[in-house]
Design an enzyme around this catalytic site. Structure first.
Site, PDB file in Angstrom:
ATOM      1  N   PRO A  87       0.495  -1.387  -0.410  1.00  0.00           N
ATOM      2  CA  PRO A  87      -0.323  -0.058   0.331  1.00  0.00           C
ATOM      3  C   PRO A  87       0.518   1.473  -0.015  1.00  0.00           C
ATOM      4  O   PRO A  87       0.115   2.158   0.070  1.00  0.00           O
ATOM      5  CB  PRO A  87      -0.720  -0.149   1.831  1.00  0.00           C
ATOM      6  CG  PRO A  87      -0.339  -1.405   1.410  1.00  0.00           C
ATOM      7  CD  PRO A  87       0.618  -2.595   1.069  1.00  0.00           C
ATOM      8  N   GLU A 114       3.575  -8.765   8.420  1.00  0.00           N
ATOM      9  CA  GLU A 114       3.168  -7.166   8.581  1.00  0.00           C
ATOM     10  C   GLU A 114       4.131  -6.649   7.633  1.00  0.00           C
ATOM     11  O   GLU A 114       4.352  -5.546   7.397  1.00  0.00           O
ATOM     12  CB  GLU A 114       4.061  -6.818  10.231  1.00  0.00           C
ATOM     13  CG  GLU A 114       2.688  -6.640  10.780  1.00  0.00           C
ATOM     14  CD  GLU A 114       1.525  -7.286  11.130  1.00  0.00           C
ATOM     15  OE1 GLU A 114       0.486  -6.860  10.114  1.00  0.00           O
ATOM     16  OE2 GLU A 114       1.951  -8.913  11.452  1.00  0.00           O
ATOM     17  N   ARG A 152      -3.206  -9.428 -20.596  1.00  0.00           N
ATOM     18  CA  ARG A 152      -4.108  -9.269 -21.654  1.00  0.00           C
ATOM     19  C   ARG A 152      -3.677  -8.379 -22.967  1.00  0.00           C
ATOM     20  O   ARG A 152      -3.688  -8.708 -23.483  1.00  0.00           O
ATOM     21  CB  ARG A 152      -4.687  -8.779 -20.867  1.00  0.00           C
ATOM     22  CG  ARG A 152      -5.079  -7.273 -20.392  1.00  0.00           C
ATOM     23  CD  ARG A 152      -6.538  -7.058 -19.445  1.00  0.00           C
ATOM     24  NE  ARG A 152      -7.501  -7.151 -20.263  1.00  0.00           N
ATOM     25  CZ  ARG A 152      -7.793  -5.350 -21.328  1.00  0.00           C
ATOM     26  NH1 ARG A 152      -6.903  -4.764 -21.392  1.00  0.00           N
ATOM     27  NH2 ARG A 152      -9.064  -5.746 -22.061  1.00  0.00           N
ATOM     28  N   ASP A 167     -10.436  -0.519 -25.135  1.00  0.00           N
ATOM     29  CA  ASP A 167     -11.264  -0.254 -23.653  1.00  0.00           C
ATOM     30  C   ASP A 167     -11.226   0.973 -22.808  1.00  0.00           C
ATOM     31  O   ASP A 167     -10.734   1.897 -22.998  1.00  0.00           O
ATOM     32  CB  ASP A 167     -10.860  -1.644 -23.076  1.00  0.00           C
ATOM     33  CG  ASP A 167      -9.467  -1.653 -23.086  1.00  0.00           C
ATOM     34  OD1 ASP A 167      -8.771  -1.104 -22.261  1.00  0.00           O
ATOM     35  OD2 ASP A 167      -9.181  -3.151 -22.195  1.00  0.00           O
TER      36      ASP A 167
HETATM   37  C1  9WO Z   1      -0.384  -5.396   8.579  1.00  0.00           C
HETATM   38  C2  9WO Z   1      -0.639  -4.644   9.536  1.00  0.00           C
HETATM   39  C3  9WO Z   1      -1.223  -5.246  10.406  1.00  0.00           C
HETATM   40  C4  9WO Z   1      -1.577  -4.344  11.554  1.00  0.00           C
HETATM   41  C5  9WO Z   1      -0.956  -2.835  11.672  1.00  0.00           C
HETATM   42  C6  9WO Z   1      -0.809  -2.273  10.372  1.00  0.00           C
HETATM   43  C7  9WO Z   1      -0.528  -3.629   9.573  1.00  0.00           C
HETATM   44  N1  9WO Z   1       0.265  -3.092   7.965  1.00  0.00           N
HETATM   45  C8  9WO Z   1      -0.030  -4.633   7.585  1.00  0.00           C
HETATM   46  C9  9WO Z   1       0.147  -4.286   6.079  1.00  0.00           C
HETATM   47  O1  9WO Z   1       0.502  -3.318   5.744  1.00  0.00           O
HETATM   48  N2  9WO Z   1       0.952  -5.715   5.999  1.00  0.00           N
HETATM   49  C10 9WO Z   1       0.691  -5.904   4.175  1.00  0.00           C
HETATM   50  C11 9WO Z   1      -0.117  -6.972   4.342  1.00  0.00           C
HETATM   51  C12 9WO Z   1       2.444  -5.935   4.686  1.00  0.00           C
HETATM   52  C13 9WO Z   1       2.625  -5.993   2.723  1.00  0.00           C
HETATM   53  C14 9WO Z   1       1.680  -7.247   2.145  1.00  0.00           C
HETATM   54  N3  9WO Z   1       1.152  -6.625   2.596  1.00  0.00           N
HETATM   55  C15 9WO Z   1      -0.236  -6.237   1.560  1.00  0.00           C
HETATM   56  C16 9WO Z   1       0.549  -5.815   0.186  1.00  0.00           C
HETATM   57  N4  9WO Z   1      -1.418  -5.841   2.186  1.00  0.00           N
HETATM   58  N5  9WO Z   1      -1.671  -5.103   1.354  1.00  0.00           N
HETATM   59  C17 9WO Z   1      -0.904  -5.207   0.336  1.00  0.00           C
HETATM   60  C18 9WO Z   1      -1.233  -4.282  -1.250  1.00  0.00           C
HETATM   61  C19 9WO Z   1      -0.463  -4.417  -2.311  1.00  0.00           C
HETATM   62  C20 9WO Z   1      -0.651  -3.333  -3.281  1.00  0.00           C
HETATM   63  N6  9WO Z   1      -1.953  -2.888  -3.559  1.00  0.00           N
HETATM   64  C21 9WO Z   1      -2.891  -2.379  -2.228  1.00  0.00           C
HETATM   65  C22 9WO Z   1      -2.295  -3.707  -1.519  1.00  0.00           C
END
Ligand code: 9WO
Length: 245
Positions: A87, A114, A152, A167
């Site tokens: 993120p 995490e 794609r 698209d």
């Molecule tokens: C987990 C967490 C737990 C308690 C407090 C804070 C926290 N942050 C996270 C977290 O961001 N975990 C991630 C899980 C670590 C990297 C991999 N994970 C992930 C990637 N979750 N969401 C994505 C992601 C990747 C690309 N686009 C959107 C979301």
């Protein structure tokens, strides 16, 4: 295009191999997808890949050593940019998809828990990409989204080369409505212009519906996009006329 993925859950990527357009793309010689599991690069009896965070707090962090060794193994065969899905990355859009789809090789690193020890991000990751502002349980689904978006676009993967360029978004506008048979479905009729076979008129109608939808649903897209003379005129005309269908 060669894609290597570093993941604790390689089985998730079977979904891409077994279904739809990604299956077609991956059955060709021109695209390949391999997974590497950091657990196979551990040294201890329990094959440990995570440890508690320095400074305390909830959850676990992916340890640097198994990841470093796993990345070394991938690097034997793939020298493309290494992308970490998180993120905190730059947000994915169709422009970035097209840029990445043009590369001969890519490596994706999928975090779990995490996340990954910061020293791996600093020393080995070239780029960080987010697919949107929400938190998943790991990077795998985000990597799969990006892989489907890219595959794609590969030549000869879609039924017609036109589909990908026509698209949503590749033109910077939202898509127009689509209709197929029957002409009358539960009293809802197909717009007459689409039945007539006047392709200039149909083209204008579709562009009008795209402009209209983009303005009401995603005005931010219109603000960033340069409108052509014709598009500007059509949009202005839409304000003054009552809907002709
Ligand atoms: C987990 C967490 C737990 C308690 C407090 C804070 C926290 N942050 C996270 C977290 O961001 N975990 C991630 C899980 C670590 C990297 C991999 N994970 C992930 C990637 N979750 N969401 C994505 C992601 C990747 C690309 N686009 C959107 C979301």
């Amino acid at each position: 295009m060669r894609i290597d993925v570093i993941t604790l859950f390689p089985g998730m990527f079977d979904v891409l191999r077994e279904n739809g357009i990604t299956r077609i793309a991956l059955e060709r010689e021109s695209a390949g997808l391999s997974c590497y599991n950091p657990r196979d690069f551990t040294g201890d009896r329990h094959r440990t890949v995570d440890d508690r965070p320095y400074g305390g707090g909830p959850g676990m962090v992916m340890m640097p050593e198994p990841l470093d060794r796993c990345i070394d193994a991938v690097r034997q065969a793939n020298s493309g940019p290494l992308i970490y899905l998180s993120p905190q990355g730059e947000t994915l859009d169709q422009r970035l998809v097209e840029e990445l789809a043009g590369l001969p090789s890519l490596v994706f690193l999928c975090g779990r828990y995490e996340g990954v020890d910061e020293r791996i991000l600093v020393s080995r990751v070239d780029r960080e990409v987010s697919i949107g502002d929400y938190v998943l349980a790991g990077g795998e689904l985000a990597a799969m989204v990006l892989i489907e978006c890219m595959l794609r676009l590969l030549p000869g993967v879609l039924g017609s080369a036109e589909s990908a360029t026509q698209d949503s978004f590749s033109a910077g506008l939202l898509d127009h409505p689509h209709y197929t048979r029957p002409e009358d479905y539960r009293g809802m009729r197909v717009p007459g212009v689409l039945l007539g076979g006047n392709h200039a008129e149909i083209g204008r109608w579709r562009l009008n519906r795209s402009l209209e939808r983009t303005r009401t649903r995603r005005p931010d897209l219109l603000e960033r996009r340069m409108l052509s003379e014709v598009e500007q005129q059509l949009l202005t005309a839409l304000d003054t006329e009552q809907n002709d269908e």
